[in-house]
Scaffold this motif. Structure first.
Motif, PDB file in Angstrom:
ATOM      1  N   ASN A   1       6.672   0.632  -0.275  1.00 16.99           N
ATOM      2  CA  ASN A   1       5.420   0.328  -0.536  1.00 16.99           C
ATOM      3  C   ASN A   1       4.704  -0.432   0.625  1.00 16.99           C
ATOM      4  O   ASN A   1       3.621  -0.800   0.546  1.00 16.99           O
ATOM      5  N   ASN A   2       5.490  -0.480   1.992  1.00 19.13           N
ATOM      6  CA  ASN A   2       4.925  -1.269   3.012  1.00 19.13           C
ATOM      7  C   ASN A   2       4.599  -2.788   2.811  1.00 19.13           C
ATOM      8  O   ASN A   2       3.773  -3.460   3.432  1.00 19.13           O
ATOM      9  N   TRP A   3       5.435  -3.404   1.976  1.00 19.47           N
ATOM     10  CA  TRP A   3       5.235  -4.926   1.696  1.00 19.47           C
ATOM     11  C   TRP A   3       5.264  -5.602   3.140  1.00 19.47           C
ATOM     12  O   TRP A   3       6.274  -5.415   3.750  1.00 19.47           O
ATOM     13  N   LEU A   4       4.449  -6.485   3.140  1.00 20.16           N
ATOM     14  CA  LEU A   4       4.364  -7.342   4.265  1.00 20.16           C
ATOM     15  C   LEU A   4       5.809  -8.027   4.805  1.00 20.16           C
ATOM     16  O   LEU A   4       6.234  -8.753   4.103  1.00 20.16           O
TER      17      LEU A   4
ATOM     18  N   ALA B   1       0.945  -1.213   0.015  1.00 22.45           N
ATOM     19  CA  ALA B   1      -0.204  -0.047   0.051  1.00 22.45           C
ATOM     20  C   ALA B   1       0.923   1.131  -0.043  1.00 22.45           C
ATOM     21  O   ALA B   1       1.372   1.861   0.993  1.00 22.45           O
ATOM     22  N   PRO B   2       1.308   1.506  -1.196  1.00 20.73           N
ATOM     23  CA  PRO B   2       2.067   2.803  -1.156  1.00 20.73           C
ATOM     24  C   PRO B   2       1.648   4.096  -0.783  1.00 20.73           C
ATOM     25  O   PRO B   2       0.579   4.304  -0.843  1.00 20.73           O
TER      26      PRO B   2
ATOM     27  N   HIS C   1      -5.563 -11.869  -6.431  1.00 21.65           N
ATOM     28  CA  HIS C   1      -4.771 -10.973  -5.792  1.00 21.65           C
ATOM     29  C   HIS C   1      -5.613  -9.848  -5.458  1.00 21.65           C
ATOM     30  O   HIS C   1      -5.392  -8.472  -6.173  1.00 21.65           O
ATOM     31  N   PRO C   2      -6.477  -9.802  -4.628  1.00 19.67           N
ATOM     32  CA  PRO C   2      -7.587  -8.811  -4.397  1.00 19.67           C
ATOM     33  C   PRO C   2      -7.182  -7.374  -4.116  1.00 19.67           C
ATOM     34  O   PRO C   2      -7.812  -6.527  -4.139  1.00 19.67           O
ATOM     35  N   LEU C   3      -5.963  -7.197  -3.229  1.00 23.90           N
ATOM     36  CA  LEU C   3      -5.413  -6.205  -2.833  1.00 23.90           C
ATOM     37  C   LEU C   3      -4.091  -5.693  -3.259  1.00 23.90           C
ATOM     38  O   LEU C   3      -3.344  -4.949  -2.954  1.00 23.90           O
ATOM     39  N   ALA C   4      -4.167  -5.926  -4.704  1.00 18.89           N
ATOM     40  CA  ALA C   4      -2.623  -5.976  -5.454  1.00 18.89           C
ATOM     41  C   ALA C   4      -2.170  -4.296  -5.590  1.00 18.89           C
ATOM     42  O   ALA C   4      -2.891  -3.611  -5.814  1.00 18.89           O
ATOM     43  N   GLY C   5      -1.048  -4.083  -4.896  1.00 16.20           N
ATOM     44  CA  GLY C   5      -0.352  -3.002  -5.265  1.00 16.20           C
ATOM     45  C   GLY C   5      -1.057  -1.702  -4.780  1.00 16.20           C
ATOM     46  O   GLY C   5      -0.984  -0.518  -5.101  1.00 16.20           O
TER      47      GLY C   5
END
Length: 323
Positions: free
Chosen positions: A52-55, A12-13, A295-299
């Motif tokens: 971008n807050n990658w898990l 989530a950028p 990929h429901p929340l992609a990018g």
């Protein structure tokens, strides 16, 4: 029946902590919904220090998913093995295996970003040796018996739920990864459709006198989003897929091979490649894939659109696949 997967990396950028918290909770609600509807797997992964807050903490996320679901497997694909303390990782996986009743699948890779190693003070040049130590330690630790580790005797408790140990695969796209898996008698998870590497792994199984199997992506494994109007969805949300594709492209230099590698620099190019696809329910049902990866929340995809795509798949595509 094909394998069905809901993938979450929580990218989530520019999101605030409050916005990230809402996305994390939405992901758990989506996982519970997917579990109720019969999706077989939730997939997550590990990266560190991404803008971008990658898990970065897939096992914490997996634990939350297990608490919200009853049947779905969680595949962590992949952890960056050398960044983990082997004993602590053995404990974490054992507890999650017990908590979930054996629903955790861990793919251990070595990563490809030197900056992640630098962040944790781990020598990138030693990653192969560290991976060997990690895998060997996990297998010994899960016996519940004392063993020697770095010159001292240790014992890991509790023992996992799964006998003889939780499902552990070796990931990668190199011959070194294939050899490592074969030597230890562990399944091999190539990061792309690599039949030659599968054959090499099987040759090494014979050489080492071990047993194993391959879980390899199909030649065609697109990341999917379902929408009533794909043209509109590409126009409004294609930038989220492009963000993820460009992030991967920036990371995966040199000889890294991946099922989701893209060379696109625009939304139009990305759409033409077919690595990411937005399809109608009818188009999705007709793809004839071995695995359907949503990929429901992609990018940084808006949560509301992610829900629409997931519900369209579960209500109008999945029942036909189950039949």
């Amino acid at each position: 029946m094909p394998v069905t997967v809901a993938r979450f990396n929580l990218v989530a950028p520019g999101a605030s902590p409050a916005e990230l918290g809402a996305r994390y909770r939405a992901a758990l609600e989506m996982a519970a919904y997917a579990d109720d509807r019969g999706i077989t797997t939730v997939q997550t992964e590990e990266h560190h220090g991404a803008d971008n807050n990658w898990l970065p903490s897939p096992f914490a996320f997996a634990g939350a998913v297990f608490g919200a679901t009853r049947r779905v497997a969680v595949t962590v694909s992949a952890i960056i093995g050398p960044l983990h303390d082997p004993l602590r990782l053995a404990e974490e996986i054992a507890v999650l295996d017990l908590l979930s009743g054996g629903r955790l699948v861990t793919v251990a890779g070595i990563g490809y970003r030197p900056e992640e190693y630098e962040q944790f003070g781990v020598d990138f040049a030693r990653r192969g040796k560290l991976q060997d130590e990690l895998l060997e330690t996990l297998l010994r630790a899960w016996t519940g018996e004392p063993f020697s580790f770095r010159g001292r005797t240790v014992r890991i408790t509790p023992r996992p739920f799964t006998d003889p140990h939780p499902l552990l695969l070796v990931g990668g796209s190199s011959r070194a990864a294939a050899r490592r898996a074969a030597r230890l008698g562990l399944p091999f998870f190539p990061s792309a459709h690599l039949p030659d590497l599968e054959a090499y792994y099987k040759e090494r199984l014979v050489e080492y006198g071990t047993e194993g199997w391959v879980m390899m992506p199909a030649a065609e494994t697109p990341l999917l989003h379902v929408a009533e109007d794909p043209d509109r969805a590409w126009a409004e949300y294609g930038r989220h897929f492009l963000h993820e594709a460009r992030t991967y492209a920036a990371w995966q230099s040199g000889g890294v091979r991946s099922a989701v590698k893209s060379a696109a620099t625009t939304v139009e190019e990305l759409r033409g490649e077919g690595v990411y696809r937005i399809v109608t329910p009818e188009q999705c049902a007709g793809l004839g894939l071995d695995s359907y990866v949503l990929h429901p929340l992609a990018g940084g995809m808006p949560v509301e659109e992610g829900w629409r795509g997931l519900q369209l798949f579960c209500e109008r595509v999945l029942p036909g696949l189950e039949g």
